[in-house]
Design a protein around this motif. Structure first.
Motif, short mmCIF file in Angstrom:
data_model
loop_
_atom_site.label_atom_id
_atom_site.label_comp_id
_atom_site.label_asym_id
_atom_site.label_seq_id
_atom_site.Cartn_x
_atom_site.Cartn_y
_atom_site.Cartn_z
N ARG A 11 -9.69 -7.14 -2.97
CA ARG A 11 -8.67 -6.27 -2.45
C ARG A 11 -8.53 -5.07 -3.22
O ARG A 11 -8.24 -3.85 -2.74
CB ARG A 11 -7.51 -7.03 -1.96
CG ARG A 11 -7.87 -8.20 -1.12
CD ARG A 11 -6.25 -8.63 -0.53
NE ARG A 11 -5.34 -8.97 -1.63
CZ ARG A 11 -5.32 -10.53 -1.85
NH1 ARG A 11 -5.88 -11.27 -1.26
NH2 ARG A 11 -4.51 -10.75 -2.80
N GLY A 12 -8.42 -5.07 -4.48
CA GLY A 12 -8.10 -4.03 -5.32
C GLY A 12 -9.09 -2.83 -5.30
O GLY A 12 -8.91 -1.96 -5.46
N LEU A 15 -11.23 -2.54 -3.26
CA LEU A 15 -11.19 -1.80 -1.75
C LEU A 15 -10.15 -0.80 -1.81
O LEU A 15 -10.42 0.38 -1.23
CB LEU A 15 -11.09 -2.80 -0.36
CG LEU A 15 -12.43 -3.76 -0.31
CD1 LEU A 15 -12.00 -4.72 0.84
CD2 LEU A 15 -13.72 -2.98 0.13
N ALA A 16 -8.93 -1.16 -2.32
CA ALA A 16 -7.89 -0.14 -2.34
C ALA A 16 -8.34 1.13 -3.03
O ALA A 16 -7.80 2.20 -2.87
CB ALA A 16 -6.77 -0.61 -2.86
N GLU A 17 -9.32 1.04 -4.18
CA GLU A 17 -9.48 1.93 -4.99
C GLU A 17 -10.84 3.00 -4.57
O GLU A 17 -11.27 3.79 -5.29
CB GLU A 17 -9.96 1.44 -6.32
CG GLU A 17 -8.82 1.07 -7.11
CD GLU A 17 -7.93 2.25 -7.82
OE1 GLU A 17 -8.71 3.12 -8.51
OE2 GLU A 17 -6.84 2.20 -7.59
N SER A 54 -5.46 -5.72 -8.87
CA SER A 54 -5.13 -6.77 -8.19
C SER A 54 -3.89 -6.35 -7.40
O SER A 54 -3.60 -6.67 -6.15
CB SER A 54 -4.91 -8.27 -8.78
OG SER A 54 -6.16 -8.54 -9.33
N ARG A 96 -2.64 -3.56 -6.83
CA ARG A 96 -3.08 -2.18 -6.05
C ARG A 96 -3.56 -2.51 -4.57
O ARG A 96 -3.23 -1.83 -3.76
CB ARG A 96 -4.23 -1.47 -6.80
CG ARG A 96 -4.66 0.02 -6.09
CD ARG A 96 -3.98 0.87 -6.08
NE ARG A 96 -4.61 2.24 -5.62
CZ ARG A 96 -4.78 2.33 -4.48
NH1 ARG A 96 -3.97 1.86 -3.54
NH2 ARG A 96 -5.22 3.66 -3.96
N GLY A 97 -4.14 -3.76 -4.47
CA GLY A 97 -4.68 -4.24 -3.30
C GLY A 97 -3.95 -5.36 -2.59
O GLY A 97 -4.32 -5.80 -1.59
N VAL A 148 -4.00 -4.85 1.08
CA VAL A 148 -5.37 -5.06 1.96
C VAL A 148 -5.42 -6.28 2.44
O VAL A 148 -5.54 -7.32 1.93
CB VAL A 148 -6.55 -4.67 0.91
CG1 VAL A 148 -7.90 -4.72 1.57
CG2 VAL A 148 -6.35 -3.15 0.32
N VAL A 169 -11.77 -7.72 3.42
CA VAL A 169 -12.68 -8.53 2.57
C VAL A 169 -13.73 -9.29 2.95
O VAL A 169 -14.91 -8.92 2.47
CB VAL A 169 -11.81 -8.96 1.43
CG1 VAL A 169 -12.52 -9.43 0.34
CG2 VAL A 169 -10.90 -8.17 0.90
#
Length: 608
Positions: A62-63, A65-67, A159, A161-162, A165, A170
């Motif tokens: 998830r992190g 993807l957020a990045e 972790s 950061r996401g 999400v 995912v």
């Protein structure tokens, strides 16, 4: 030409990617102890369940993807074997990204070539030194958007950061991965030229691991033991990556050991106590030498040598029986073997933790005598052969029918061909998809489904493969004599004092050699002769030392003709190392780099 093939054991995967196994295992057996980790080099091992690892993978995915990491993006990992390496690998595969392994001691120029050539969007590094190496070249890599540092807590921050999400996003990425999707862009070691990026698919890695498990899983542990493996081979190399995937895919407890030096690795093996070992010949040589050194320090070197002579004879007799060529060990040999098992062999097994009965060696051929010694001591080493382009092994010793000195037969479902010039060619599901952005190089090695390996060898009547060298390594002396250096080098390296040997002589009147010494063995040798350990480096000019190495060279020369024999040698003051670019991550010598670095020493072998 001559071919040999075996029927397949497993069906190729039809759907999904490598990350699916993490989620499937967590769903079916959430409490399974899947990994073991420790915070300090000499700390306690803490286990991680399949469900806990799945959750960490999902959080990190998830992190990512957020990045901004997206399906098909390439992310490099530059670190030694550690828990977070595996965590990032599976998180990246979960979102459909491609992993680009980078050896942690790579130079700035090597890092630049890999990152720019693969158009990497982000890189994971272990520490500040690695970050500075990347930082020195990041302006020349326009695709690079992020550097994440493990020792600075990047896993936790990503972790977090996401957090917002959704899991469904995912999983949509994960379900879009197919077996033909690229999982890894693994760069070749560059022993014979500039490294090339090999496209290794999810199907390649799955096939490698599934075939090995189907054919050899009974070797992993005793029936009453949980299989466990300590990963200490570089995950920047396809062999190490395969070990990681093998464990996660087939529910084998996986631990990590970042430092492969004997001082760090042997205590880690003793504390983790694996049931099975994947290693390279270097590790088995170090274990054997360490066991002999301990015996010598206790005044029992003669006992150790007699015991290992019996071990070799016992293993040879056992080998002949397994291959239906003899009756096996006789009563007297069995009795001697039983005595030495109590006095010597169990101590050798203890160096690997005490539970290992079987092991695999790869990267280069294990010497027949060393394989027999380990087998006679109770650890059967299954030697195999492969390349980065074959996703690690493409041959292996058949179950229960090891022929020492060979690298076994083709994996089930694969084929080996010996071309008219002696080159080894292979075919099967483990063969890579090609070189990144290099159709010319791909076409040069992939012909009609066969991979031209560049190695030279022969097949015996039962399909066992013997490696005799590399086509590009063959030395042609000025007298026109062709010399395969590996035969001589392996013989010289059999001496306990010798660490490495490089044979030279191309376009020269005779063959010569550069020799490096094992630091621990040299220190021990000096101490036994009344020299202080701190003086060990000063014994390089000692006549007794040169006489020892001269005997090793003479033994090697006895295996070849006079025209192929080593006439002169030079002992170098330090080992060839990965840090100075003279050894590959899989511990193979970079011949060209060594010849360039030691050009003056080589010239002196012919002019002095």
């Amino acid at each position: 030409m001559r071919d040999f093939s075996l029927p397949p054991l497993v069906e190729p995967v039809r759907t999904g990617g490598l990350a699916d196994s993490v989620h499937a295992t967590a769903e079916s057996d959430p409490g399974l102890l899947q990994l073991a980790r420790r915070e300090e080099p000499d700390g306690e091992w803490a286990t991680v369940t399949a469900a806990a690892f799945r959750d960490e993978v999902l959080a990190l995915a998830r992190g990512l993807l957020a990045e901004g990491v997206r399906f098909g993006d390439r992310v490099a990992v530059m670190a030694p074997p550690r828990y977070e390496w595996t965590l990032f690998c599976y998180a990246l595969w979960t979102v459909g990204a491609e992993v680009v392994p980078v050896y942690p001691t790579s130079s700035a120029e090597q890092v630049r070539r890999i990152l720019s050539g693969s158009r990497t969007v982000a890189i994971v590094v272990e520490d500040e030194d690695n970050a500075m190496t990347v930082g020195a070249v990041c302006d020349e890599v326009p695709s690079l958007r992020a550097i994440w540092q493990l020792d600075a807590g990047c896993v936790r921050r990503l972790s977090e950061r996401g957090h917002d999400v959704p899991d469904d996003l995912v999983h949509r990425h994960r379900r879009a991965v197919t077996p033909d999707s690229t999982a890894v862009i693994a760069y070749t070691s560059g022993t014979t030229g500039r490294p090339k990026g090999c496209l290794i698919t999810h199907a390649n890695l799955a096939a490698e691991c599934d075939i090995l498990f189907a054919g050899w899983s009974e070797l992993l542990a005793r029936p009453d033991e949980r299989p466990s493996i300590l990963a200490f081979l570089p995950l920047s190399h396809v062999y190490g990556l395969m070990v990681q995937v093998f464990c996660l895919r087939h529910r084998v407890l996986l631990g990590h050991q970042p430092d492969i030096s004997p001082a760090a690795l042997l205590p880690a093996l003793a504390s983790f106590r694996p049931t099975f070992v994947f290693a390279v010949p270097y590790v088995f040589e170090k274990v054997f030498r360490r066991a002999r050194q301990v015996a010598a320090e206790a005044g029992k070197a003669d006992l150790f040598d007699r015991a290992m002579a019996v071990a070799v004879r016992y293993a040879e007799a056992t080998e002949r029986r397994a291959l239906e060529e003899g009756p096996g060990p006789g009563p007297a040999l069995r009795a001697s073997h039983a005595v030495f098992d109590r006095l010597v062999y169990r101590r050798l097994r203890a160096v690997l933790g005490g539970r290992v009965r079987y092991a695999v060696s790869g990267g280069s051929t294990l010497r027949r005598e060393l394989g027999l010694a380990f087998a006679g001591a109770g650890i059967t080493v299954y030697d195999g052969y492969g390349l980065t382009e074959t996703t690690a092994a493409v041959t292996g010793q058949p179950l229960g029918r090891v022929r020492y000195g060979t690298v076994g037969r083709p994996l089930p479902g694969h084929a080996v061909r010996i071309a008219r010039d002696g080159e080894i060619r292979v075919r099967g599901d483990v063969v890579f998809a090609g070189y990144l952005d290099d159709p010319e190089a791909t076409g040069a090695v992939l012909r009609d489904g066969w991979l031209a390996t560049g190695d030279v060898g022969r097949l015996d009547d039962e399909g066992y493969l013997v490696i005799t060298g590399r086509k590009k390594d063959v030395i042609i002396t000025s007298g026109g004599k062709s010399v395969v250096p590996q035969v001589l080098e392996e013989c010289v390296r059999a001496h306990p004092l010798v660490s490495q040997c490089l044979v030279v002589g191309d376009n020269r009147p005779y063959v010569a050699a550069l020799v490096t010494l094992d630091p621990e063995a040299l220190e021990h040798w000096a101490r036994l002769r009344g020299r202080r350990p701190s003086d060990a480096g000063g014994v390089l000019l000692d006549e007794d030392l040169h006489a020892e190495i001269r005997r090793a060279v003479s033994r090697a020369n006895s295996a070849v003709s006079r025209a192929e024999s080593i006439r002169r040698f030079r002992i170098l003051p330090a080992e060839f190392d990965t840090a100075d670019g003279l050894v590959t991550p899989s511990l193979k010598l970079r011949r060209g780099a060594i010849a360039k670095r030691y050009a003056a020493e080589i010239e002196a072998l012919y002019t002095s």
